[in-house]
Each structure stands twice: as C-alpha cells, then as structure tokens.
Motif scaffolding. Structure first.
Motif, PDB file in Angstrom:
ATOM      1  N   ASP A  30       0.839  -1.195   0.000  1.00 51.62           N
ATOM      2  CA  ASP A  30       0.000   0.000   0.000  1.00 51.62           C
ATOM      3  C   ASP A  30       0.872   1.242   0.000  1.00 51.62           C
ATOM      4  O   ASP A  30       1.625   1.486   0.948  1.00 51.62           O
ATOM      5  N   PHE A  31       0.773   2.015  -1.061  1.00 52.71           N
ATOM      6  CA  PHE A  31       1.498   3.290  -1.162  1.00 52.71           C
ATOM      7  C   PHE A  31       0.496   4.427  -1.028  1.00 52.71           C
ATOM      8  O   PHE A  31      -0.553   4.431  -1.684  1.00 52.71           O
ATOM      9  N   THR A  32       0.810   5.400  -0.182  1.00 53.33           N
ATOM     10  CA  THR A  32      -0.049   6.574  -0.036  1.00 53.33           C
ATOM     11  C   THR A  32       0.793   7.844  -0.058  1.00 53.33           C
ATOM     12  O   THR A  32       1.951   7.851   0.367  1.00 53.33           O
ATOM     13  N   GLN A  33       0.172   8.891  -0.560  1.00 54.27           N
ATOM     14  CA  GLN A  33       0.799  10.216  -0.592  1.00 54.27           C
ATOM     15  C   GLN A  33      -0.259  11.251  -0.258  1.00 54.27           C
ATOM     16  O   GLN A  33      -1.331  11.270  -0.860  1.00 54.27           O
ATOM     17  N   GLU A  34       0.043  12.091   0.728  1.00 52.84           N
ATOM     18  CA  GLU A  34      -0.859  13.190   1.070  1.00 52.84           C
ATOM     19  C   GLU A  34      -0.050  14.476   1.166  1.00 52.84           C
ATOM     20  O   GLU A  34       1.055  14.483   1.713  1.00 52.84           O
ATOM     21  N   VAL A  35      -0.624  15.534   0.639  1.00 53.82           N
ATOM     22  CA  VAL A  35      -0.047  16.874   0.769  1.00 53.82           C
ATOM     23  C   VAL A  35      -1.157  17.789   1.255  1.00 53.82           C
ATOM     24  O   VAL A  35      -2.271  17.767   0.720  1.00 53.82           O
ATOM     25  N   ARG A  36      -0.866  18.579   2.274  1.00 50.20           N
ATOM     26  CA  ARG A  36      -1.886  19.508   2.775  1.00 50.20           C
ATOM     27  C   ARG A  36      -1.235  20.808   3.245  1.00 50.20           C
ATOM     28  O   ARG A  36      -0.065  20.837   3.639  1.00 50.20           O
ATOM     29  N   LEU A  37      -2.032  21.847   3.210  1.00 49.22           N
ATOM     30  CA  LEU A  37      -1.616  23.178   3.635  1.00 49.22           C
ATOM     31  C   LEU A  37      -2.618  23.661   4.674  1.00 49.22           C
ATOM     32  O   LEU A  37      -3.821  23.696   4.413  1.00 49.22           O
ATOM     33  N   SER A  38      -2.114  24.022   5.863  1.00 46.51           N
ATOM     34  CA  SER A  38      -2.988  24.446   6.960  1.00 46.51           C
ATOM     35  C   SER A  38      -2.573  25.823   7.440  1.00 46.51           C
ATOM     36  O   SER A  38      -1.380  26.093   7.657  1.00 46.51           O
ATOM     37  N   SER A  39      -3.544  26.690   7.639  1.00 47.52           N
ATOM     38  CA  SER A  39      -3.256  28.060   8.060  1.00 47.52           C
ATOM     39  C   SER A  39      -2.665  28.086   9.455  1.00 47.52           C
ATOM     40  O   SER A  39      -2.964  27.248  10.299  1.00 47.52           O
ATOM     41  N   THR A  40      -1.814  29.067   9.706  1.00 51.28           N
ATOM     42  CA  THR A  40      -1.209  29.232  11.024  1.00 51.28           C
ATOM     43  C   THR A  40      -1.455  30.613  11.605  1.00 51.28           C
ATOM     44  O   THR A  40      -1.477  30.784  12.819  1.00 51.28           O
ATOM     45  N   GLU A  41      -1.584  31.612  10.749  1.00 57.69           N
ATOM     46  CA  GLU A  41      -1.775  32.960  11.263  1.00 57.69           C
ATOM     47  C   GLU A  41      -3.180  33.120  11.813  1.00 57.69           C
ATOM     48  O   GLU A  41      -4.120  32.420  11.415  1.00 57.69           O
ATOM     49  N   GLY A  42      -3.340  34.026  12.750  1.00 58.96           N
ATOM     50  CA  GLY A  42      -4.646  34.294  13.328  1.00 58.96           C
ATOM     51  C   GLY A  42      -5.591  34.895  12.310  1.00 58.96           C
ATOM     52  O   GLY A  42      -5.342  34.875  11.105  1.00 58.96           O
ATOM     53  N   GLY A  43      -6.674  35.398  12.780  1.00 59.82           N
ATOM     54  CA  GLY A  43      -7.658  35.955  11.873  1.00 59.82           C
ATOM     55  C   GLY A  43      -8.974  35.233  12.003  1.00 59.82           C
ATOM     56  O   GLY A  43      -9.118  34.290  12.779  1.00 59.82           O
ATOM     57  N   PRO A  44      -9.950  35.646  11.221  1.00 61.25           N
ATOM     58  CA  PRO A  44     -11.289  35.096  11.385  1.00 61.25           C
ATOM     59  C   PRO A  44     -11.460  33.696  10.807  1.00 61.25           C
ATOM     60  O   PRO A  44     -12.453  33.034  11.083  1.00 61.25           O
ATOM     61  N   ILE A  45     -10.514  33.211   9.966  1.00 60.41           N
ATOM     62  CA  ILE A  45     -10.697  31.918   9.305  1.00 60.41           C
ATOM     63  C   ILE A  45      -9.467  31.030   9.527  1.00 60.41           C
ATOM     64  O   ILE A  45      -8.335  31.460   9.296  1.00 60.41           O
ATOM     65  N   ASP A  46      -9.708  29.799   9.992  1.00 55.38           N
ATOM     66  CA  ASP A  46      -8.703  28.733   9.992  1.00 55.38           C
ATOM     67  C   ASP A  46      -9.064  27.773   8.864  1.00 55.38           C
ATOM     68  O   ASP A  46     -10.240  27.435   8.685  1.00 55.38           O
TER      69      ASP A  46
END
Length: 765
Positions: free
Chosen positions: A385-401
């Motif tokens: 089983d080979f898997t690949q995941e790439v994700r981008l998650s916000s770090t700065e504050g503000g009204p939206i995560d």
C-alpha cells in the motif's frame, strides 16, 4: 513562543482560554515528546499538568477546545494501565469495540458502525494510514493491522465520521497512534515483564528505546526494539495438546528527525513487526478454553511500515507532505476437516459419482475422504500500500482557519485460498503444502481525493466549520482456479477480471459555542463512506458480483465542561447515524464461500459520556460509557444473503451498553519513593452474532466485566518503577466474538485471556 502559548493566545482571541485536561488522560506527559511538543507539555504541567495538544483537525488544538468527540490517551496513561495493543486501550474509549480473533485479526468499530468489507475505522500511525489484508472475501476490516504499543506519545480516538479530512474507511471514526519522535537529548527506556496465565503457560516481554542526537540541533535518531512471547492457555482436546495458542512477536522501529532550518523538519520512520502465533479460537460446547480443531491453525505476519513526513512553516501556513509505504505478508488458516466430514454420506457419494453407490463404490469414496482429511484452508497473502498526502494548513490568526489537501493511494493485495493436508497425528499443516484445491485472487484499489475544511470565527465565542472532500476510486479484482476440487463443485477456472469504480463527495458542517472558558457546546453533521468493489467467488451469479460503496450521515450534539473549579471534567455527546446501502457478508448457497453484498439500511442512536475527577490530592478517577441502539431500518434487500436481516434487527456484535471505571492513587512513602496503585473495571453488555432472532445459528455473547489491578513503587527522580499486576482479576469468561454454522463443532469463540498475574519493571535514563 511555545505551541501552548500560541494556543492560549488564539483561544483568548476567540474568548476561550485553554481548558484543562482530557477525560481519561492522567497527569504528566510521556517520557519523550517531539521537539515542538515537549515545551508545550512542560508549560501545561507547570500550570495544571493536564492540557493535551492534539492534531485531530490537522492543526494544534487541545482536547477541551476541539469541537468534536475525541479521546486522547497520553503515553503515561498507557504505561500506567499496562496497555500494549488496541484491545487494551479500547476499554477507555466510549463506543470503541474490538472483535479480537488474535494478533493481526482484529475488527475495529466505533459507534456501532460494524460490517464486513473495507474498514469502518481509519487507523493511523502518526499520519500514515494502515490497511488490513483483503483476503478472499474482500474483508479488510477483519484483519486490521496492529503494531505493538511502546514509546508512544499519545493516542487520539476521533469518534464519528471523519470523511472530509481522513477520507474512506473512517465512517465510524479514526484512531491515530502518535509515536515519540527523536529529540536533541540522550535518553532511553528499558522495560520488562513476566507473567503467568491461569490454565496456561508463561509469558514475557522486553522493550527498549534509545534516543541519540547525531548533529546538534540538526539531526537525531530514535530506535525501539521489543519482543513478546506467550505460551497460550487453550487446550486442544482432539489433538491432546495443551496451550496451543502460543504467540511470539518481535519488532521495532528506527526514526530520524532532520531539521536543517528552524522552519523545516523531515521525519523518517521505518517500523517492522514479525508475528508467529496459533489461533486463539476455542469451542464452548467442548469446554471452557477447549478446542476440538483437527488442525493446529498457524498465523504468521510480517509487517513493514515506512514513512517520510516533511513539515515546512511558510509563514501564513504549514505545508505538510506524508509519503508512506506498507508491506505486509501474512498467512492464516481455518480447519476444513469437519466440513469435509459432512460429505461422508451415501447421498453425497451418489452426488459425487453421479449415480447410486454400491458398497464397493461407497468404500472407495470413504477412502478418498479419509485421504484428504485432516485438512486446512490456508490463506497466504500480501498487501502493498502506497499513499501520498499533501496539505496546507493556516497558522496565522484571523477570522478563518483552513486546511486544503490532496490524497493518493495505490493498494495491491494478493491472496491464495488453498486446501492443504495436515498430519493426522500432530494436526500440523504439512509443508511444503500438499494441495487439494487452490484459488488465486489479486485485488487492486486506486483512490484519489482533494479536500478542504475551513472554520469561520463569527464572534469571539461562535465558530462555524464546513468541509468537503471529492473522491474517485477504481477497484480491479482478478482471479483464477488452477487446482480444481470436484467434491465441492469447484472446477478449474481461467483468469477473469471484474472492475468497479465510483466518485462522489463527502460533507461536514459544525457549529461551536464557547460559552465561557469552561464550557464548550457544538453540533455536527458529517458524512463517511467506504469504497465498493467486486467479488471474485466461484459459482457466484453475475448479479451478485459487484457491490457498491456505502455511506452514512452522522448528526451529533455535544458539550465539554470543566466544573468544580476544574476538578471535574465532563464531556457528553448524543448522536444519530443514518447508514444506507450497507455492505454485509453473505454466503453461497452451499455455504462454501463468503461474498460481499449491499443489504438495506440502519440507524444508530447513541449517548457517550466521559468524566475525570480529582477528589483529593493523589487520587484520580476516570469514567467513560456509552449506550448504542444499532438497528436495521430496512429489510436487507438481497435475498441471496443467508439469514438476511429485517427492519428492527440489531447489528451483530454491538452491545447496548459498555463502560469503564478507573482509579489511580499515588502517595510518597519516603523522600525518593512513591507508592502507586491503579484499578480498572470494564463492562461490556451482551450482543448477538447474527441479525435475525430466528436464525438457528445466532449466538448470544453474554455481558462481562473485566477487572485489572496494578500496584507498585516508583522512583520519580530516576523515572523507574516495579509493579505487580493482575489482569482479569475475577477470571471472567469474556467472549468478544462467537459464531456457528451447520458444520459439527462449528460453535467457535474468542475471548479475553483468563486471570493473568505478573511483574513489570521499567527504567528510564
């Protein structure tokens, strides 16, 4: 600024200071954390000792500020309770149910979402998903991969569908085992245990860990090794052999952490575990912990897991890439001797020979049956089983995560179904195998997905979350039979291939209200699914060959409360799950082969509660419990499914009630020594093996209570301890799975081990 400081700052922006503790986690932190986690844990300990940072939402939060049903168990909790595998820690988690057929053969369910087919609970080691072997019946859920737990930072159990962030096979929830990572310190741990089981033999384990900084502030390594051995406790009355279910596991892992810059980290992990064991199934009609199998049933498993995780702080967000590869070679067996014995009749002889059997013909026919028995159905196979995941998650504050990402999986399974002869004196399968029959199956699954989830902070106390995942999968199953067996009507078959594919979307909506720093309320609606596929079964009609994906919606409300000056933490959840087009296991009309089909719909209603309290200094109590009402709401639509369920039938193996109570006590006995005591009680209600109450093969599994006790002395300054323990104090017969068929001696069960007494020592340096 530490992670915990950032969390508090962000929480205060939303009007919510970090709330104390997870419900079942005990104070303190694991002996080693990641470089980022350790300062956070130290700061939490300085304040109250109970905030636990989790990453269930793909960003750092604490348990009590995460608007979902989540249980987090620290490494210290696992050590104090003597936890070594998933079956041990399941008792701490509401609605987590394990059907334990032995190592490598465990079926995991959450919130009553239990069925054959692909897994209904996603299992992750760090961020790497692991899959069970598919087998000839496409039942990957029944063989969930499981590595021994040692040197673990924490376990996160996410209850309820996690479709948007975790994808397929997280219909009931997800389990994340987070290992301790390499640090810039010299450290190590050694642990040993010896034990004896009532009516059985001797067992032991030894564990070791060493952490070494290789290049200051840049490169560090962590190595773990362990070995476990048990003589077993089940006696085979047919073969006149004692303690047949012996078990040995040897494993370890090597981890490297490379930090070339302050904002970029690469973690590499290589883990392996080799298991040699014998089936722990026994026959209650023969006697307690007694087996009548004519064949000794081996189980072997060689599992390897490799992962490479890169984290890059790009300022406004964290970019994470997880590349992983799992390779598992396993083999298990079932006794086919009694089934062959059912052909020992004149009528079967006439059917086999195509006419009436004379005395000579009958004698010759019986001689043939004797020549192919005892025999075992032997299932060697492999999973890649080979898997690949790439994700981008916000770090700065503000009204939206927010989090966005993409996922790819390429899984290849190969399994052989073969009937092999065994020695009639010892019951051992003869190697090299002497075959009566052989069928080969190749199962390939490819999945791609893109996903996103965002949280909008409408006010400092009110947040709204929405998520979506688009998935697309293709499944290809190829098979052939090259050794025919005319006795059971299984002719040779040429290579044939069947395919199935589908795509779709999964949705999630959540609203949370932080009424004050000690009260969080939330409501969630979320989806989960499993991919469908195609059966490769001899004799199965064409209309039953494909089966479809099944989906569910989960509607949930919950609260997280810190009361009595934060001496009491109480978390509650109520939910309803609507499950459509269920995948279930059926059988061909001659009972020889199992297959998957879609069968009706179900509704699961439940309540979950967790509580943690410190009544006085040195004493900690934890409680957890659940009520589940898991029933079919529609008749199973496929009449070919043997003992098909009807509306109102309970889902098999799901008890109405389950719960646990734990108590831990510490007190100094000198300036350098502390006395330690811990007790745990786990109650599991009754359940049934089949849907239909009128099914003559329906088996009831009675309720049971398991009690564990552990006492000892600890030296906090040197981080050492010695303990005496008793598991299953009252020697309860705790059957967690049972089944029956028309074959003689088919009433089979698996259960917790009888009373086990032992000593455990550990030392960290």
């Amino acid at each position: 600024m530490t992670i915990q400081s950032k969390l508090r700052r962000a929480a205060l922006k939303c009007g919510a200071a970090s709330i104390v503790l997870t419900l079942v986690a005990l104070p303190g932190v694991a002996n080693a954390q990641t470089a980022a986690e350790k300062p956070a844990a130290d700061e939490a300990a300085a304040n109250n000792g109970n905030d636990i940072v989790v990453t269930a939402l793909r960003r750092d939060t604490t348990v009590q500020t995460t608007p979902m049903a989540i249980t987090a168990l620290t490494g210290e909790t696992l050590t104090n309770a003597g936890v070594t595998n998933i079956a041990d820690y399941a008792k701490f988690v509401p609605s987590l149910r394990i059907q334990d057929n032995g190592p490598g053969q465990r079926r995991v369910s959450l919130r009553g979402v239990q069925a054959s087919g692909e897994a209904t609970v996603g299992v992750y080691y760090d961020d790497t998903p692991v899959t069970g072997s598919v087998g000839v019946s496409s039942d990957a859920a029944g063989r969930t991969a499981d590595f021994t737990l040692f040197d673990v930072n924490r376990i996160e159990v996410l209850r309820g569908p996690q479709g948007t962030l975790y994808g397929a096979s997280s219909m009931g929830g997800a389990i994340r085992v987070i290992f301790n990572k390499p640090t810039q310190e010299y450290e190590g741990t050694v642990e040993g245990q010896a034990m004896s089981t009532k009516g059985g033999g001797f067992g032991y384990f030894v564990n070791g860990m060493v952490n070494v900084p290789l290049v200051k502030d840049v490169l560090a390594a962590r190595a773990v090794l362990y070995r476990r051995d048990s003589d077993g406790y089940i006696d085979n009355t047919y073969l006149n052999r004692k303690n047949v279910n012996d078990y040995t596991a040897t494993g370890g892992r090597l981890m490297l952490r490379f930090t070339p810059t302050s904002n970029f980290t690469i973690d590499g992990t290589a883990a392996f575990e080799n298991t040699d064991a014998v089936s722990a199934t026994w026959n209650p009609s023969v006697g307690k912990y007694k087996s009548a199998a004519q064949v000794n049933l081996p189980y072997t498993d060689k599992s390897q897991l490799y992962s490479l995780t890169a984290n890059w702080d790009v300022g406004f967000a964290n970019l994470t890439s997880i590349t992983s590869y799992q390779h598992r070679k396993s083999a298990y067996a079932a006794d086919d001797s009694y089934y062959i014995g059912t052909y020992r009749t004149e009528a079967k002889c006439a059917s086999y020979t195509g006419g009436a059997c004379s005395s000579d013909t009958l004698a010759s026919y019986y001689d043939y049956l004797d020549s192919i028995s005892p025999a075992a159905i032997y299932y060697p196979g492999s999973t890649k089983d080979f898997t690949q995941e790439v994700r981008l998650s916000s770090t700065e504050g503000g009204p939206i995560d927010w989090t966005v990402g993409a996922f790819f999986q390429n899984r290849k399974n190969h399994v052989t179904s073969e009937d092999a002869l065994a020695d009639d004196a010892t019951g051992e399968i003869i190697f090299p195998v002497q075959l009566i029959y052989r069928r080969e199956i190749f199962d390939k699954l490819k999945q791609v997905a893109v996903f996103g989830e965002g949280t909008y902070h409408v006010t400092p106390s009110l947040s709204l979350t929405a998520g979506i995942r688009y998935y697309d999968y293709d499944k290809t199953v190829t098979g052939y039979t090259d050794i025919a067996w005319s006795l059971i009507g299984a002719p040779a078959r040429p290579v044939s291939t069947v395919k199935s594919s589908a795509d779709g979307t999964l949705l999630k909506f959540n609203a949370s209200w932080q009424a004050n720093p000690d009260m969080l309320f939330y409501a969630t609606a979320s989806q989960g699914y499993r991919p469908g596929g195609a059966n490769q079964v001899i004799g199965l009609s064409a209309d039953l060959t494909p089966y479809q994906a099944d989906k569910l919606w989960n509607y949930e409300v919950g609260s997280k409360l810190s009361l009595l000056g934060r001496a009491l933490t109480l978390n509650l959840a109520a939910f309803q799950i609507d499950w459509d087009n269920m995948q279930v296991s059926g059988r061909t009309t001659n009972g020889a082969y199992s297959f998957l089909s879609n069968a009706g719909a179900a509704r699961i209603r439940g309540l979950e509660a967790e509580a943690f309290v410190r009544p006085v200094k040195g004493v900690q109590l934890n409680f957890s419990g659940n009520y589940l009402d898991a029933k079919l709401t529609e008749d199973q639509v496929n009449d070919a499914v043997v003992a098909a369920g009807r509306a109102g039938d309970r889902i098999p193996y799901i008890p109405h009630f389950a719960g646990s109570v734990g108590a831990e006590y510490r007190t100094p006995v000198s300036d350098t020594v502390e006395f330690f005591a811990r007790g745990d009680l786990n109650y599991v209600g009754s359940s049934y093996s089949e849907f239909r109450p009128t099914n003559v093969y329906r088996v009831k599994m009675d309720h049971y209570v398991l009690a564990n006790l552990r006492v000892g002395f600890e030296l906090p300054e040197s981080d050492a301890g010695i303990y005496l323990f008793v598991n299953n104090v009252f020697d309860a017969v705790a059957i967690n799975r049972a089944s029956m068929s028309s074959t003689p001696n088919s009433y089979a069960a698996t259960s917790a081990a009888p009373r086990t007494i032992g000593v455990n020592v550990r030392r960290s340096f």
